[in-house]
Design a protein around this motif. Structure first.
Motif, PDB file in Angstrom:
ATOM      1  N   LEU A 177      63.318  43.932  85.108  1.00 53.72           N
ATOM      2  CA  LEU A 177      63.533  42.839  86.041  1.00 53.72           C
ATOM      3  C   LEU A 177      64.864  42.120  85.834  1.00 53.72           C
ATOM      4  O   LEU A 177      65.185  41.175  86.545  1.00 53.72           O
ATOM      5  N   ALA A 178      65.644  42.590  84.863  1.00 58.99           N
ATOM      6  CA  ALA A 178      66.964  41.991  84.635  1.00 58.99           C
ATOM      7  C   ALA A 178      67.917  42.375  85.759  1.00 58.99           C
ATOM      8  O   ALA A 178      67.641  43.280  86.561  1.00 58.99           O
ATOM      9  N   ASP A 179      69.057  41.706  85.809  1.00 64.62           N
ATOM     10  CA  ASP A 179      70.050  41.911  86.873  1.00 64.62           C
ATOM     11  C   ASP A 179      70.545  43.363  86.874  1.00 64.62           C
ATOM     12  O   ASP A 179      71.185  43.804  85.925  1.00 64.62           O
ATOM     13  N   PRO A 180      70.291  44.123  87.956  1.00 68.98           N
ATOM     14  CA  PRO A 180      70.729  45.520  87.992  1.00 68.98           C
ATOM     15  C   PRO A 180      72.237  45.681  88.138  1.00 68.98           C
ATOM     16  O   PRO A 180      72.768  46.782  87.932  1.00 68.98           O
ATOM     17  N   ALA A 181      72.931  44.609  88.484  1.00 64.05           N
ATOM     18  CA  ALA A 181      74.391  44.712  88.607  1.00 64.05           C
ATOM     19  C   ALA A 181      75.037  44.966  87.251  1.00 64.05           C
ATOM     20  O   ALA A 181      76.108  45.572  87.161  1.00 64.05           O
ATOM     21  N   ASN A 182      74.379  44.530  86.182  1.00 61.42           N
ATOM     22  CA  ASN A 182      74.905  44.740  84.833  1.00 61.42           C
ATOM     23  C   ASN A 182      74.284  46.007  84.254  1.00 61.42           C
ATOM     24  O   ASN A 182      73.335  45.952  83.484  1.00 61.42           O
ATOM     25  N   PHE A 183      74.847  47.153  84.620  1.00 63.58           N
ATOM     26  CA  PHE A 183      74.246  48.422  84.190  1.00 63.58           C
ATOM     27  C   PHE A 183      74.518  48.724  82.718  1.00 63.58           C
ATOM     28  O   PHE A 183      73.951  49.665  82.159  1.00 63.58           O
ATOM     29  N   GLN A 184      75.375  47.920  82.085  1.00 65.62           N
ATOM     30  CA  GLN A 184      75.655  48.112  80.659  1.00 65.62           C
ATOM     31  C   GLN A 184      74.708  47.301  79.762  1.00 65.62           C
ATOM     32  O   GLN A 184      74.770  47.414  78.533  1.00 65.62           O
ATOM     33  N   ASN A 185      73.825  46.548  80.354  1.00 66.21           N
ATOM     34  CA  ASN A 185      72.947  45.668  79.592  1.00 66.21           C
ATOM     35  C   ASN A 185      71.950  46.474  78.754  1.00 66.21           C
ATOM     36  O   ASN A 185      71.097  47.178  79.308  1.00 66.21           O
ATOM     37  N   PRO A 186      72.014  46.399  77.418  1.00 60.66           N
ATOM     38  CA  PRO A 186      71.073  47.151  76.575  1.00 60.66           C
ATOM     39  C   PRO A 186      69.654  46.614  76.638  1.00 60.66           C
ATOM     40  O   PRO A 186      68.738  47.209  76.066  1.00 60.66           O
ATOM     41  N   GLU A 187      69.462  45.497  77.350  1.00 60.49           N
ATOM     42  CA  GLU A 187      68.128  44.931  77.560  1.00 60.49           C
ATOM     43  C   GLU A 187      67.762  44.963  79.040  1.00 60.49           C
ATOM     44  O   GLU A 187      66.811  44.306  79.459  1.00 60.49           O
ATOM     45  N   GLY A 188      68.498  45.750  79.828  1.00 60.26           N
ATOM     46  CA  GLY A 188      68.345  45.720  81.274  1.00 60.26           C
ATOM     47  C   GLY A 188      67.560  46.876  81.857  1.00 60.26           C
ATOM     48  O   GLY A 188      66.973  47.694  81.136  1.00 60.26           O
ATOM     49  N   PRO A 189      67.562  46.998  83.199  1.00 62.84           N
ATOM     50  CA  PRO A 189      66.712  47.972  83.892  1.00 62.84           C
ATOM     51  C   PRO A 189      67.131  49.426  83.715  1.00 62.84           C
ATOM     52  O   PRO A 189      66.366  50.323  84.070  1.00 62.84           O
TER      53      PRO A 189
END
Length: 271
Positions: A177-189
């Motif tokens: 559910l994290a912001d998909p615009a940040n595809f580098q997020n190690p805690e993201g989608p």
């Protein structure tokens, strides 16, 4: 690593199930899901910019019929009305490239995470936003394609020797559910922490289920007396089919479908 996404487990069709002890980007959330979970799934918009062909395929697959009201089924399917033929044809005739078929057989193996990694590299490293993955899902991995109702009714946890108490493969991890615009997020989608069938479906992955595998699973359940309604073989296979999770494409036999997919230009991979 949690059970949901990164590690999942072969039963070669039929009675080999005893050794354990199959999209729509707009696919419905399972009826048994809590209201909050359904709302979370609706918030997932995970296709990358430029994925116009993948988005169009998702709309086709969401509209394609999925018959899930079977009373009984035969051992060998011969009539396209007995499987999800339209959805399968839409996948086979997908005009985008590249496209890949993953042959996934072990529930406890790394199959979901490997598909996630392949998606990430194709989209952001190789610049292929319309990259399509089809998961040919059978043997013990096919258990992940049944809803929680079937897991409870037929005690699938026993088939996993207690490793999986419920179908965690269709969960929606918080990271999704994290912001998909940040595809580098190690805690993201797009991270390992967001790996599940539901999330991958939202990214365009199609999951194929195997009628022959379902027939074999039904035989095993009857043999082990995990058949609370005392159904015949055909009736039990039908009930299992009716409890495939939303978006899954039912095929006559997923290994046979591999031939069709490779003829249609899908690259083969096995996990």
């Amino acid at each position: 690593m949690n059970e949901t996404g990164c590690t999942r487990r072969e039963v070669l069709r039929g009675l080999a199930w005893a050794g354990v002890a199959g999209l729509g980007l707009g696919a419905r959330v399972p009826a048994y899901a809590a209201g909050g979970e359904a709302q979370q799934a609706d918030r997932l918009h995970l296709l990358p910019p430029g994925a116009d062909l993948l988005e169009a395929l998702g709309k086709k697959l969401a509209a394609a019929p999925r018959r899930r009201d079977f009373k009984t089924v035969p051992m060998t399917l011969t009539d396209p009305d007995a499987w999800d033929d339209q959805a399968m044809q839409d996948v086979l005739h997908y005009p985008g490239n590249p496209k890949m078929v993953w042959h996934n057989t072990e529930l406890g193996g790394p199959w979901l995470n490997l598909m996630r990694l392949t998606l990430n590299s194709q989209i952001w490293a190789f610049k292929h936003p319309n990259f399509l993955i089809a998961s040919v899902t059978h043997s013990s991995a096919a258990l992940a394609l049944f809803d929680q109702v079937a897991w409870d009714k037929y005690n699938f946890a026993k088939l996993t020797k207690g490793k999986f108490k419920r179908n965690t493969f269709i969960d929606i991890p918080p990271a999704a559910l994290a912001d998909p615009a940040n595809f580098q997020n190690p805690e993201g989608p797009f991270s390992k922490k967001a790996t599940s069938i539901t999330v991958l479906q939202k990214r365009g992955v199609v999951f194929l289920a195997c009628h022959d595998g379902i027939w074999g699973l039904a035989a095993h359940l009857r043999k082990e007396r995990q058949n609370p309604d005392k159904l015949s073989h055909g009736e039990l296979a039908a009930d299992l089919t009716n409890h495939l999770i939303p978006g899954v494409i039912l095929t006559p036999d997923v290994v046979g479908e591999l031939v069709e997919l490779e003829l249609a230009g899908f690259t083969y991979a096995h996990s």
